[in-house]
Design a protein around this motif. Structure first.
Motif: not given
Length: 335
Positions: A20-21, A23-26, A42-44, A46, A80
């Motif tokens: 899972m990443p 941090i994940q922003l949507s 939006a940003m991921t 890893d 997340s």
């Protein structure tokens, strides 16, 4: 009745590893009254990466970090953090250095860090070893018995950095960690952040100092007025944006050389760069850099002429134009 046939076992080594990443922003959006601070971001990030959230003061960096940390909440969008819907659910796995610095000033440094280590569930047998080892690594070994208020602002900042990472977090979130540090301590902190990453910690840090990001990051997200402008590995950014700055060291009078170079077709600007001890020549957009080098060299006698590597400052100028003058200023408030 017939015995049901058991399915064949699948060897564990044949199963795909799903990660899972960190941090994940949507579509993250946040407003303060009529001000749009973050706009559909939006940003991921890893696991194991070192990402710089960059941009000028007021771009939305601190607002984004505070939403990631559940200090404030978005108007819309999802977050997340380490596979959870909130950083609160993963707080023991996160090390957070906030923009607003603060230590318990009346406490002695050793006692303060001991308290924080225990609060972060560091095993009791390791607490003192970690506290003293970290103080030694950041050149503060002699401050163990000093009160925090006796330390300089830069020293207090290093103590707070230790407090944010002493529990060996899986994720480190550092908001403007270099603000206010002198060059020596900035290099020291850069070394320690790299070390954390090498030991497996995912790092997200914000900065408005583009040179710092260049020295440290393998990937950057550039935001401006709350919007994501660029999100790429640093190496691909520097390859993609053509260098258009030439450094030319005149063999004789630089004023005469400056005048001659200024008349060269394709030269947008030319001026003396005291730090480089050379003329800094900006080529107009569309000018072939190699041709520009040859023309500058032919314009006047030169000791050296070189094409300077593209910097993040120059990339920012290309992307957002006139707002680039806010880069590099000292932080004067939240953004």
């Amino acid at each position: 009745c017939a015995r049901r046939k058991r399915p064949d076992r699948i060897p564990l080594r044949s199963l795909a590893v799903i990660t899972m990443p960190a941090i994940q922003l949507s579509n993250l959006t946040k407003t303060f009254g009529t001000k749009l601070a973050v706009d559909r971001l939006a940003m991921t990030i890893d696991e194991g990466s070192l990402l710089g959230l960059i941009g000028p003061n007021g771009a939305g960096k601190t607002t984004t970090i505070r939403m990631i940390m559940s200090i404030i909440f978005p108007d819309s969008g999802t977050i997340s953090v380490l596979g959870k819907a909130s950083a609160i659910e993963s707080k023991d796995l996160i090390g957070y250095l906030p923009e607003e610095r603060g230590v318990y000033k009346k406490m002695k440094v050793g006692a303060f860090l001991t308290y924080i280590a225990r609060l972060k569930s560091v095993p009791e047998a390791e607490v003192q070893t970690r506290v003293r080892a970290w103080l030694d690594r950041v050149a503060l070994a002699d401050t163990y018995k000093k009160r925090c208020e006796e330390l300089s602002k830069g020293m207090q900042q290093k103590v707070q950095f230790i407090a944010s990472v002493i529990h060996q977090p899986r994720l480190g979130i550092l908001d403007e960690p270099f603000s206010g540090l002198d060059p020596v301590n900035a290099r020291l902190l850069t070394r320690e952040i790299r070390g954390l990453r090498e030991r497996g910690t995912t790092i997200l840090f914000s900065t408005h100092q583009m040179r710092t990001a260049e020295d440290l990051c393998d990937r950057v997200v550039l935001i401006h007025r709350g919007e994501k402008v660029l999100a790429e590995p640093l190496a691909s950014i520097l390859r993609r944006f053509d260098p258009r700055t030439v450094l030319a060291e005149p063999a004789q009078d630089h004023a005469a050389a400056e005048g001659a170079i200024g008349r060269v077709p394709g030269v947008q600007s030319c001026g003396w760069n005291e730090a480089a001890k050379a003329l800094q020549v900006r080529l107009a957009e569309g000018t072939d850099p190699q041709a520009g080098l040859r023309d500058v060299l032919a314009a006047a006698p030169m000791r050296r002429v070189e094409l300077r590597r593209t910097t993040l400052d120059e990339v920012f100028v290309q992307l957002v134009g006139g707002d680039a003058d806010v880069l590099g200023q000292e932080e004067v408030g939240g953004d």
